[in-house]
Motif scaffolding. Structure first.
Motif, PDB file in Angstrom:
ATOM      1  N   GLY A 323       0.801  -1.216   0.000  1.00 42.82           N
ATOM      2  CA  GLY A 323       0.000   0.000   0.000  1.00 42.82           C
ATOM      3  C   GLY A 323       0.831   1.261   0.000  1.00 42.82           C
ATOM      4  N   ASP A 324       2.001   1.227   0.645  1.00 38.07           N
ATOM      5  CA  ASP A 324       2.892   2.392   0.605  1.00 38.07           C
ATOM      6  C   ASP A 324       3.558   2.519  -0.754  1.00 38.07           C
ATOM      7  N   TYR A 325       4.050   1.407  -1.264  1.00 36.26           N
ATOM      8  CA  TYR A 325       4.739   1.439  -2.564  1.00 36.26           C
ATOM      9  C   TYR A 325       3.809   1.930  -3.665  1.00 36.26           C
ATOM     10  N   ALA A 326       2.595   1.371  -3.727  1.00 36.28           N
ATOM     11  CA  ALA A 326       1.663   1.743  -4.788  1.00 36.28           C
ATOM     12  C   ALA A 326       1.277   3.214  -4.697  1.00 36.28           C
ATOM     13  N   ARG A 327       1.051   3.711  -3.479  1.00 30.57           N
ATOM     14  CA  ARG A 327       0.675   5.120  -3.317  1.00 30.57           C
ATOM     15  C   ARG A 327       1.833   6.047  -3.654  1.00 30.57           C
ATOM     16  N   VAL A 328       3.028   5.718  -3.176  1.00 34.02           N
ATOM     17  CA  VAL A 328       4.199   6.544  -3.476  1.00 34.02           C
ATOM     18  C   VAL A 328       4.458   6.570  -4.972  1.00 34.02           C
ATOM     19  N   LEU A 329       4.365   5.412  -5.614  1.00 36.24           N
ATOM     20  CA  LEU A 329       4.588   5.354  -7.055  1.00 36.24           C
ATOM     21  C   LEU A 329       3.587   6.240  -7.790  1.00 36.24           C
ATOM     22  N   ALA A 330       2.315   6.139  -7.391  1.00 35.42           N
ATOM     23  CA  ALA A 330       1.276   6.927  -8.052  1.00 35.42           C
ATOM     24  C   ALA A 330       1.526   8.418  -7.902  1.00 35.42           C
ATOM     25  N   GLU A 331       1.955   8.852  -6.711  1.00 31.67           N
ATOM     26  CA  GLU A 331       2.159  10.288  -6.505  1.00 31.67           C
ATOM     27  C   GLU A 331       3.485  10.770  -7.071  1.00 31.67           C
ATOM     28  N   PHE A 332       4.534   9.955  -6.998  1.00 34.72           N
ATOM     29  CA  PHE A 332       5.840  10.389  -7.506  1.00 34.72           C
ATOM     30  C   PHE A 332       5.780  10.695  -8.989  1.00 34.72           C
ATOM     31  N   TRP A 333       5.106   9.841  -9.751  1.00 36.44           N
ATOM     32  CA  TRP A 333       5.065  10.027 -11.200  1.00 36.44           C
ATOM     33  C   TRP A 333       3.851  10.825 -11.668  1.00 36.44           C
ATOM     34  N   ALA A 334       2.983  11.249 -10.738  1.00 40.89           N
ATOM     35  CA  ALA A 334       1.767  11.961 -11.148  1.00 40.89           C
ATOM     36  C   ALA A 334       2.078  13.325 -11.738  1.00 40.89           C
ATOM     37  N   THR A 341       5.724  18.575 -15.063  1.00 39.35           N
ATOM     38  CA  THR A 341       5.026  17.748 -16.039  1.00 39.35           C
ATOM     39  C   THR A 341       5.897  16.555 -16.439  1.00 39.35           C
ATOM     40  N   PRO A 342       5.324  15.519 -17.029  1.00 36.52           N
ATOM     41  CA  PRO A 342       6.109  14.312 -17.331  1.00 36.52           C
ATOM     42  C   PRO A 342       7.374  14.562 -18.162  1.00 36.52           C
ATOM     43  N   PRO A 343       7.334  15.343 -19.245  1.00 32.53           N
ATOM     44  CA  PRO A 343       8.599  15.547 -19.979  1.00 32.53           C
ATOM     45  C   PRO A 343       9.649  16.269 -19.144  1.00 32.53           C
ATOM     46  N   GLY A 344       9.221  17.238 -18.340  1.00 34.56           N
ATOM     47  CA  GLY A 344      10.165  17.920 -17.482  1.00 34.56           C
ATOM     48  C   GLY A 344      10.713  17.013 -16.395  1.00 34.56           C
ATOM     49  N   HIS A 345       9.895  16.065 -15.939  1.00 34.40           N
ATOM     50  CA  HIS A 345      10.346  15.118 -14.919  1.00 34.40           C
ATOM     51  C   HIS A 345      11.578  14.363 -15.412  1.00 34.40           C
ATOM     52  N   HIS A 512       2.281   9.219 -20.118  1.00 35.97           N
ATOM     53  CA  HIS A 512       3.360   8.861 -19.201  1.00 35.97           C
ATOM     54  C   HIS A 512       4.175   7.680 -19.729  1.00 35.97           C
ATOM     55  N   SER A 513       3.494   6.654 -20.219  1.00 32.32           N
ATOM     56  CA  SER A 513       4.208   5.486 -20.738  1.00 32.32           C
ATOM     57  C   SER A 513       5.055   5.858 -21.949  1.00 32.32           C
ATOM     58  N   THR A 514       4.505   6.679 -22.830  1.00 34.44           N
ATOM     59  CA  THR A 514       5.222   7.032 -24.050  1.00 34.44           C
ATOM     60  C   THR A 514       6.388   7.958 -23.760  1.00 34.44           C
ATOM     61  N   TYR A 515       6.155   9.005 -22.965  1.00 34.83           N
ATOM     62  CA  TYR A 515       7.246   9.898 -22.568  1.00 34.83           C
ATOM     63  C   TYR A 515       8.377   9.113 -21.901  1.00 34.83           C
TER      64      TYR A 515
END
Length: 628
Positions: A323-334, A341-345, A512-515
């Protein structure tokens, strides 16, 4: 002429100015991919002007009579070019009161005269102003509609808005097409607030924007409602509910629902998130989706890396709550709010790699070591070109296929009922399918005292999901977490704020996947290694501080990636856990991104070497490309 005053290269300093400006601007991944590309191209052209063999991309001019003081001359030309473009592009930004003074302060810090605007003469400053003028004029003629604030000229949604604060999705006309949202308050991914908003589709006509390296042979032109939609690397249509791919459509929506149940740190499920256990997933054919994703458990088929190839040692396990990993992943890459934004990330990741003490700055991992400035301008041009081409490609696909988001699909299917048991209650062939313990029909028995659906009494016959419970359970995100539980499917919510819900553009394909896949390919080829420096990239997420949607994570956690592709794959998975994309959006984006990244790298190389032949962005295709 003043020298740069910081240890970072002059290109890096202006790249940081651009990233900061993006963070306080309107959220627009396409617009900012273009800004990153155009500023990077200008800095490259400024650098190339002082190199006999390098070729300019947009502005081709040589300043070869300054060999004795080439570095300060380059710094001045880069600074004037970047400053003029940034001042132009962000003049009307909501963050302009912050960004414009920052640009001015940088010029003052560097000792340059901001009031020198002449394009005449052979001074480095005049050359920088000329380069900026070229790039600005190019941008006013690249079909982005910059003059009118990048607004849409033709596209109209077919579906009426979804009101996510109300149950279900009763107004949808076509569940295979994109649906706008009506929100009392909309806060975009950069934190800008809009009251009573129905955000319009961002950049559905972007396929016509002049690309960097995309080839006319990769183009298909489609027509709808009198407008030509340009689609590069056409992945073909997504799966349709009630049509071709019906089972995949249902499977994907159901997977998104089930994965949202993983967003509970109290579930007791622990996983190893080190590169020794996850990552290293082979890119499958999109048709092999069922063997690639772990439908119930989350994640993909990657088994990790046996050892760190740099150290020769196994990766140290990192056991954390799922639950921590999934939430962190979702917010880190959001990438929002207050993000680049994703390209700037991926520019921040490139800068992280550049700063790493183990990075050896040999282009492609071979040849002579180059200085920081040469490294930066070549990295930025290549990565910027790739990110821009992703924006053109992915949003060209989004505009043409105009595909639904999970919040629309899940609520609509649940409104119809269940499609697993023709003899059971609430049957509809286009309804959602049942999975015991995850997706169920509410019955009189299940709502009895002490039973699992007891809090849903009065909703017998409707669909219940065991899922993330949604923002209604978060009063104060600093102390509350929603957890998972049985909810009415008609109230299902992505793992997002109630003021955002889901990005305002079609789902297919995942940006996100394509970038990320394109960036991973570029970083692999630029560095000459698929691995991060030292065999590991890391980002620390402190306990009860990192998450902003809700409280958490419950422990200190460090995201880790062995390879750039591993980071890219985590980005893709994050969007499923975040409720933003089903696998049908993800896999084609990865495939497209891989090709775009390779093509952008190869095209950028044509400007770097001694046998350079003057070229420019591939430009508009006036007669090439298949038409359908």
């Amino acid at each position: 002429m003043a020298h740069p005053v910081a240890a970072e290269s002059i290109a890096r300093q202006w790249n940081e100015q651009l990233l900061d400006a993006i963070r306080v601007d309107l959220a627009g991944p396409t617009v900012h991919a273009r800004n990153l590309f155009h500023v990077s191209a200008a800095m490259w052209d400024a650098w190339a002007a002082y190199d006999r063999d390098a070729g300019g991309l947009l502005h081709r001019e040589k300043m070869l009579g300054t060999r004795d003081n080439i570095e300060p001359a380059r710094a001045a030309t880069i600074s004037y070019a970047a400053y003029r473009i940034l001042s132009h592009r962000f003049a009307n930004s909501p963050g302009a009161p912050q960004s414009i003074p920052s640009f001015d302060a940088k010029m003052d810090e560097l000792g340059y005269d901001r009031d020198f605007t002449s394009t005449l003469g052979d001074s480095p400053a005049a050359l920088g102003n000329r380069i900026a003028q070229t790039v600005i004029e190019f941008g006013l003629n690249d079909n982005s509609n910059e003059q009118q604030g990048y607004t849409n000229l033709h596209y109209q949604p077919i579906n009426p808005p979804l009101l996510p604060a109300l149950p279900g999705n009763p107004g949808i006309i076509d569940p295979n097409r994109w649906q706008p949202l009506a929100l009392d308050v909309f806060i975009d991914q950069s934190g800008n607030v809009f009251i009573g908003a129905i955000p319009e589709f961002v950049s559905p006509e972007w396929g016509q924007v002049t690309p960097f390296s995309l080839s006319p042979s990769d183009l298909t032109i489609y027509e709808r409602d009198g407008f030509d939609y340009w689609v590069y690397h056409d992945p073909g249509p997504p799966p349709f509910l009630g049509g071709d791919g019906d089972e995949y459509y249902k499977w994907g929506a159901e997977l998104v629902s089930i994965w949202s149940s993983h967003l509970d740190p109290t579930s007791g499920v622990m996983i190893d998130i080190s590169p020794g256990s996850i990552g290293n997933a082979a890119l499958p054919d999109p048709a092999d989706y069922e063997s690639f994703y772990k439908f119930l458990d989350g994640g993909d088929s990657g088994k990790g890396h046996a050892v760190n190839p740099i150290t020769g040692q196994p990766y140290e396990p990192q056991i954390v709550p799922l639950g921590d990993y999934a939430r962190v992943l979702a917010e880190f890459w959001a990438d929002g709010p207050d993000s680049e934004t994703p390209p700037g990330h991926w520019f921040t990741i490139a800068n992280y790699v550049s700063d790493h003490p183990l990075t050896v700055k040999r282009m492609g991992g071979t040849g002579a070591i180059v200085n920081d400035l040469e490294w930066d301008v070549k990295v930025y041009l290549t990565l910027g070109g790739a990110m821009h081409d992703v924006a053109v490609t992915a949003w060209g696909v989004k505009g043409w296929y105009d595909y639904a988001r999970p919040v629309s699909a899940i609520r609509h299917m649940a409104d119809l009922g269940q499609s697993s048991d023709p003899q059971g209650p609430s049957y509809n062939p286009n309804g959602i399918r049942l999975y015991p313990g995850k997706i169920e029909i509410i019955t009189a028995e299940s709502t009895a005292a002490g039973e699992r659906h007891r809090f849903l009494a009065g909703s017998e016959g409707k669909i219940a999901l065991y899922a993330w419970r949604g923002p209604d359970y978060i009063i104060d995100p600093d102390v509350d977490e929603a957890g998972a539980g049985w909810i009415l499917a008609e109230n299902w919510w992505p793992y997002q704020r109630p003021t955002f819900v889901t990005p305002p553009f079609a789902g297919y394909v995942s940006g996100h996947s394509t970038y990320s896949r394109a960036a991973a390919e570029v970083m692999t080829m630029l560095t000459g290694s698929q691995f991060f420096p030292g065999g590991i990239g890391e980002f620390f997420c402190p306990k009860n501080e990192f998450l902003v949607f809700e409280e958490g994570p419950s422990i200190d956690l460090t995201l880790q990636w062995a390879t750039y592709q591993d980071a890219s794959d985590q980005t893709s998975l994050s969007r499923i856990w975040g409720g933003i994309h089903p696998p049908a959006d993800d896999l084609p984006g990865r495939v497209m991104g891989e090709q775009i990244g390779r093509d952008a790298f190869a095209y950028a190389q044509t400007f770097f070497g001694a046998r350079h032949h003057p070229q420019s962005p591939r430009g508009r295709v006036d007669s090439g490309g298949a038409r359908k």
